[in-house]
Enzyme design. Structure first.
Site, PDB file in Angstrom:
ATOM      1  N   THR A  29      88.002 -86.366 -25.425  1.00 12.27           N
ATOM      2  CA  THR A  29      88.025 -87.091 -26.695  1.00 12.27           C
ATOM      3  C   THR A  29      88.646 -86.210 -27.771  1.00 12.27           C
ATOM      4  O   THR A  29      88.432 -85.003 -27.791  1.00 12.27           O
ATOM      5  CB  THR A  29      86.582 -87.468 -27.099  1.00 12.27           C
ATOM      6  OG1 THR A  29      86.018 -88.307 -26.091  1.00 12.27           O
ATOM      7  CG2 THR A  29      86.549 -88.201 -28.430  1.00 12.27           C
ATOM      8  N   ALA A  82      90.100 -78.851 -27.629  1.00 14.90           N
ATOM      9  CA  ALA A  82      89.064 -77.901 -28.048  1.00 14.90           C
ATOM     10  C   ALA A  82      89.193 -77.661 -29.545  1.00 14.90           C
ATOM     11  O   ALA A  82      90.258 -77.862 -30.141  1.00 14.90           O
ATOM     12  CB  ALA A  82      89.202 -76.586 -27.297  1.00 14.90           C
ATOM     13  N   ASP A  83      88.103 -77.250 -30.141  1.00 15.63           N
ATOM     14  CA  ASP A  83      88.118 -76.850 -31.554  1.00 15.63           C
ATOM     15  C   ASP A  83      88.435 -75.366 -31.699  1.00 15.63           C
ATOM     16  O   ASP A  83      88.990 -74.940 -32.709  1.00 15.63           O
ATOM     17  CB  ASP A  83      86.764 -77.181 -32.192  1.00 15.63           C
ATOM     18  CG  ASP A  83      86.469 -78.672 -32.147  1.00 15.63           C
ATOM     19  OD1 ASP A  83      87.267 -79.443 -32.708  1.00 15.63           O
ATOM     20  OD2 ASP A  83      85.465 -79.065 -31.533  1.00 15.63           O
ATOM     21  N   GLY A  94      83.261 -80.348 -29.525  1.00 18.27           N
ATOM     22  CA  GLY A  94      82.261 -81.256 -30.073  1.00 18.27           C
ATOM     23  C   GLY A  94      82.514 -81.687 -31.493  1.00 18.27           C
ATOM     24  O   GLY A  94      81.671 -82.361 -32.090  1.00 18.27           O
ATOM     25  N   GLU A 102      81.517 -84.491 -22.415  1.00 20.66           N
ATOM     26  CA  GLU A 102      82.637 -83.602 -22.115  1.00 20.66           C
ATOM     27  C   GLU A 102      82.189 -82.456 -21.204  1.00 20.66           C
ATOM     28  O   GLU A 102      82.883 -82.093 -20.254  1.00 20.66           O
ATOM     29  CB  GLU A 102      83.232 -83.057 -23.414  1.00 20.66           C
ATOM     30  CG  GLU A 102      83.971 -84.102 -24.229  1.00 20.66           C
ATOM     31  CD  GLU A 102      84.393 -83.633 -25.604  1.00 20.66           C
ATOM     32  OE1 GLU A 102      85.223 -84.311 -26.220  1.00 20.66           O
ATOM     33  OE2 GLU A 102      83.888 -82.590 -26.070  1.00 20.66           O
ATOM     34  N   LYS A 120      94.055 -73.347 -32.769  1.00 19.55           N
ATOM     35  CA  LYS A 120      92.752 -73.298 -32.087  1.00 19.55           C
ATOM     36  C   LYS A 120      92.526 -71.976 -31.344  1.00 19.55           C
ATOM     37  O   LYS A 120      91.420 -71.716 -30.872  1.00 19.55           O
ATOM     38  CB  LYS A 120      92.640 -74.455 -31.074  1.00 19.55           C
ATOM     39  CG  LYS A 120      92.891 -75.838 -31.656  1.00 19.55           C
ATOM     40  CD  LYS A 120      91.951 -76.167 -32.782  1.00 19.55           C
ATOM     41  CE  LYS A 120      92.000 -77.629 -33.182  1.00 19.55           C
ATOM     42  NZ  LYS A 120      93.308 -78.091 -33.647  1.00 19.55           N
TER      43      LYS A 120
END
Length: 219
Positions: A29, A82-83, A94, A102, A120
């Site tokens: 997502t 990914a963050d 998240g 995930e 990132k």
């Protein structure tokens, strides 16, 4: 398209080229994953297991067969963003609130490819707040425990995950050992999942940069 969006799209396109025909595919997502879904071709995979309702809707619009994880024989490949990602391919995830599903999909998959833009990439995880999914009943208790660990938890007010959980975004954690921190947070009663992916890190990071897509593995 901004340079950042171009990097995301390039990373997503690089991942598309690695999807085996006829496989069971896990799909994450987020905005970078959105570019990946845009490029998926109908009939290329047997079926896709989405990590969120949002992803499920996007896959269905593309004509991709969607299945729950319980009905997929095996997940050959999981692709997600990914963050944050560090040099050992440990991640913070998240930001979109789908961290628990995930993590389940990443753990179930034979291979996990992370796609991201250059921003990132970090030396040490923790500048981005760590999302923690919790049972709503336990919010105050979990927040106190996270504060004792040095964090500053903030309730993501008005947001519920697809599991019916709430999110605490935790700033200020000193994540010297991501694996140990992940374990410690997830041992707190009332925590469903922590957004640190260290026990199940990515197998490959496709990082979009102004100079092209970097392929980063850890031996």
């Amino acid at each position: 398209m901004t340079p950042k969006e171009a990097q995301k799209k390039a990373a997503a396109e690089a991942a598309l080229a690695m999807v085996p025909r006829g496989c069971w595919l896990g799909v994450g997502t987020g905005s970078t994953t959105g570019y990946f879904i845009q490029g998926l071709k109908r009939g290329w995979v047997k079926g896709a297991v989405p990590s969120s309702v949002t992803t499920e809707k996007a896959l269905r619009r593309k004509g991709i067969r969607v299945l729950p994880l319980s009905q997929a024989r095996k997940v050959t490949l999981y692709v997600d963003g990914a963050d944050e990602a560090d040099g050992r391919l440990r991640l913070i995830k998240g930001g979109g609130g789908a961290l628990t599903r995930e993590k389940i999909l990443a753990t179930a998959a034979k291979k996990f490819i992370c796609i991201a833009d250059e921003a990132k990439w970090v030396k040490q995880l923790g500048k981005f707040p760590v999302p923690v999914e919790i049972v709503p009943f336990a919010r105050s208790q979990v927040a106190r425990q996270l504060a004792r660990m040095g964090g500053r938890p903030v309730w993501r007010k008005g947001f519920l995950t697809d599991n019916g959980g709430e999110i605490l975004d935790v700033r200020g954690l000193r994540i010297r050992d991501p694996r140990a921190m992940e374990k410690k947070i997830e041992e707190i009663p009332g925590v469903i999942s922590a957004g640190i992916f260290a026990r199940r890190r990515a197998d490959l990071l496709l990082l979009g940069t102004p100079r092209g897509v970097r392929r980063i593995k850890v031996g």
